[in-house]
Design an enzyme around this catalytic site. Structure first.
Site, PDB file in Angstrom:
ATOM      1  CG  HIS A  83     -16.538  -0.382   4.532  1.00 40.24           C
ATOM      2  ND1 HIS A  83     -17.210  -0.437   5.727  1.00 40.24           N
ATOM      3  CD2 HIS A  83     -16.867  -1.518   3.868  1.00 40.24           C
ATOM      4  CE1 HIS A  83     -17.915  -1.554   5.798  1.00 40.24           C
ATOM      5  NE2 HIS A  83     -17.708  -2.230   4.674  1.00 40.24           N
ATOM      6  CD  GLU A 116     -15.988   4.782   6.696  1.00 43.27           C
ATOM      7  OE1 GLU A 116     -16.887   4.868   7.551  1.00 43.27           O
ATOM      8  OE2 GLU A 116     -16.069   4.049   5.690  1.00 43.27           O
ATOM      9  CB  CYS A 172     -19.034  -0.331  10.106  1.00 42.60           C
ATOM     10  SG  CYS A 172     -17.473  -0.706   9.265  1.00 42.60           S
ATOM     11  CB  CYS A 217     -14.716   2.177   9.182  1.00 35.86           C
ATOM     12  SG  CYS A 217     -14.914   1.415   7.544  1.00 35.86           S
TER      13      CYS A 217
END
Length: 151
Positions: A55, A57, A85, A88
């Protein structure tokens, strides 16, 4: 779209989100800032790298940690175009990020103000200051356009 100017780090995160969309990835971008300077950035690479943890992040946090030579990023801020999410948010907590700024809310997958609310859990060892809605209109439009093009 936005009533006030979007800070430069969020503009960079939005640019990274556009790069993600251009490469067929869900358009999410993130940058890590230390003392006002962007030191790392990333966008979603889950499909490109065949990596469910890639992701935006995580990509940005990994780069920042490498550059600083430490897994602790306690003096850093994170700007991301979408509400993180649970995975993260956990990484943000473990990295000890000081402040989290995010754009669009994510009622389905977000875990900061929605869902698991990771930072509100007693098991959460570090809670960054959280600022939402930064560049929200632009971030939400990128996501809407991306998904409408695929339907």
């Amino acid at each position: 779209m936005t009533r006030w100017p979007i800070p430069a780090p969020m503009m960079e995160a939005l640019d990274l989100a556009r790069k993600a969309a251009d490469s067929g990835e869900v358009p999410v971008g993130a940058v890590v800032v230390l003392r006002g300077e962007i030191i790392a950035g990333g966008f979603n690479l889950t499909r490109t790298d065949c990596d469910p943890t890639a992701h935006a992040e995580i990509v940005a946090l990994r780069e920042a940690a490498r550059k600083l030579g430490s897994e602790r990023l306690g003096e850093c801020d994170l700007f991301v175009t979408l509400e993180p999410c649970a995975m993260c948010a956990g990484a943000i907590s473990h990295a000890r990020i000081a402040r989290l700024y995010y754009g669009a809310a994510d009622p389905k997958g977000g875990a900061v103000e929605h869902g698991a609310r990771v930072f509100d859990q007693v098991q959460c060892l570090h809670r960054p200051d959280v600022y939402s809605g930064i560049g929200e209109g632009e971030a939400a439009k990128l996501l809407r356009d991306f998904f409408s093009d695929r339907r």
